[in-house]
Design an enzyme around this catalytic site. Sequence first.
Site, PDB file in Angstrom:
ATOM      1  NE  ARG A  49       3.933   4.567  -6.618  1.00 49.96           N
ATOM      2  CZ  ARG A  49       3.141   3.879  -7.444  1.00 49.96           C
ATOM      3  NH1 ARG A  49       2.699   2.684  -7.078  1.00 49.96           N
ATOM      4  NH2 ARG A  49       2.790   4.380  -8.613  1.00 49.96           N
TER       5      ARG A  49
ATOM      6  CB  SER B 212       1.842   2.345 -12.582  1.00 53.34           C
ATOM      7  OG  SER B 212       1.334   2.911 -11.404  1.00 53.34           O
ATOM      8  CG  LEU B 213       4.687  -1.407  -8.404  1.00 54.68           C
ATOM      9  CD1 LEU B 213       5.197  -0.837  -7.111  1.00 54.68           C
ATOM     10  CD2 LEU B 213       3.979  -2.723  -8.234  1.00 54.68           C
TER      11      LEU B 213
ATOM     12  CD  GLN C 167      -1.703  -1.454  -7.633  1.00 52.59           C
ATOM     13  OE1 GLN C 167      -1.349  -0.315  -7.374  1.00 52.59           O
ATOM     14  NE2 GLN C 167      -2.797  -1.974  -7.124  1.00 52.59           N
TER      15      GLN C 167
END
Length: 311
Positions: free
Chosen positions: A116, A91-92, A12
Amino acid sequence: MSGPIAFLFPGQGSQAVGMGQAWREAYPQLMALFDEANSILGYNLQALCFEGPEEQLNRTEYTQPALLVTSLIAWRALEARIHPSAVAGHSLGEYSAIVAAGGLSFPDAVDLVHKRARYMAEAIPSGSGLVAAILGLAGEVVTKVCREAHPVGVVAAANFNCPGQVVIAGEKAAVERAIELAKAQGCRRAVPLPVSVPVHSSLMQPAADRLAPHVHAVPLSDLTVPLFNNVDARPLVRAEEVRRSLIRQLSSSVLWEHSIRAMWQKGIRTFIEIGPGTVLTGLAKRIVPEAVLLHVEAPESLEQTLTSIRD
């Protein structure tokens, strides 16, 4: 150019309206991934990525599937031509990396990321969290100011991105207090980020608890190349280790700087960022300035990267 290569996948903050659109003319067959994702998500992801609106694209529940799918479109254009020795995702981006390493199928990844993102968005009331990048302070100093801001509320060092850049996240008032303390310590700048939930803080534990059964249930294979994970910055291959890491990841800090250094120590000298933007190559340049840094986000950058690799 020779030697081990790592694929890096963004998280993100790398989203932008128009992402993925450049692939439509040169690689129309890749648009089938949007069609497949649309049927899983229940809305037109392609239209959101290509046309926005930006405000919607920046909401976590939409950002995460959008980045996953556009990153994997870029990877599909590259996968038959370059084989990595390792993968990592911010992260993602770890979900994209696991698909690239043969651990998850595309539809399972889309479904898991959809859940998620929704669980993260629902973990705290909208507008009550804040995420900001603290520039110009060492990681241990940022950790200290977060600790000192705790009487105001939850705030934590969420991402250790590179020397002099640590992202903090938590409850709005606590993050604002930590920013004040960081400025008193001499931080160069504090930059609010377009992330709508306080990622990688204890506020995400409810989301991690809700996600855990799905992570345990999804078919997940041992990886074909190691994933240098966010939580420990160590190489994982076994499916069960990857599962545990994905669950811990939501409420734990992203050790990105440590992961890049760990790959460098294992002999990785070329890093290719795959997906929208060049955030990760920018960070890698500050972590290991000697590295060869490339990216693939559109057909033009794909050809440039292939030329560089051949040379």
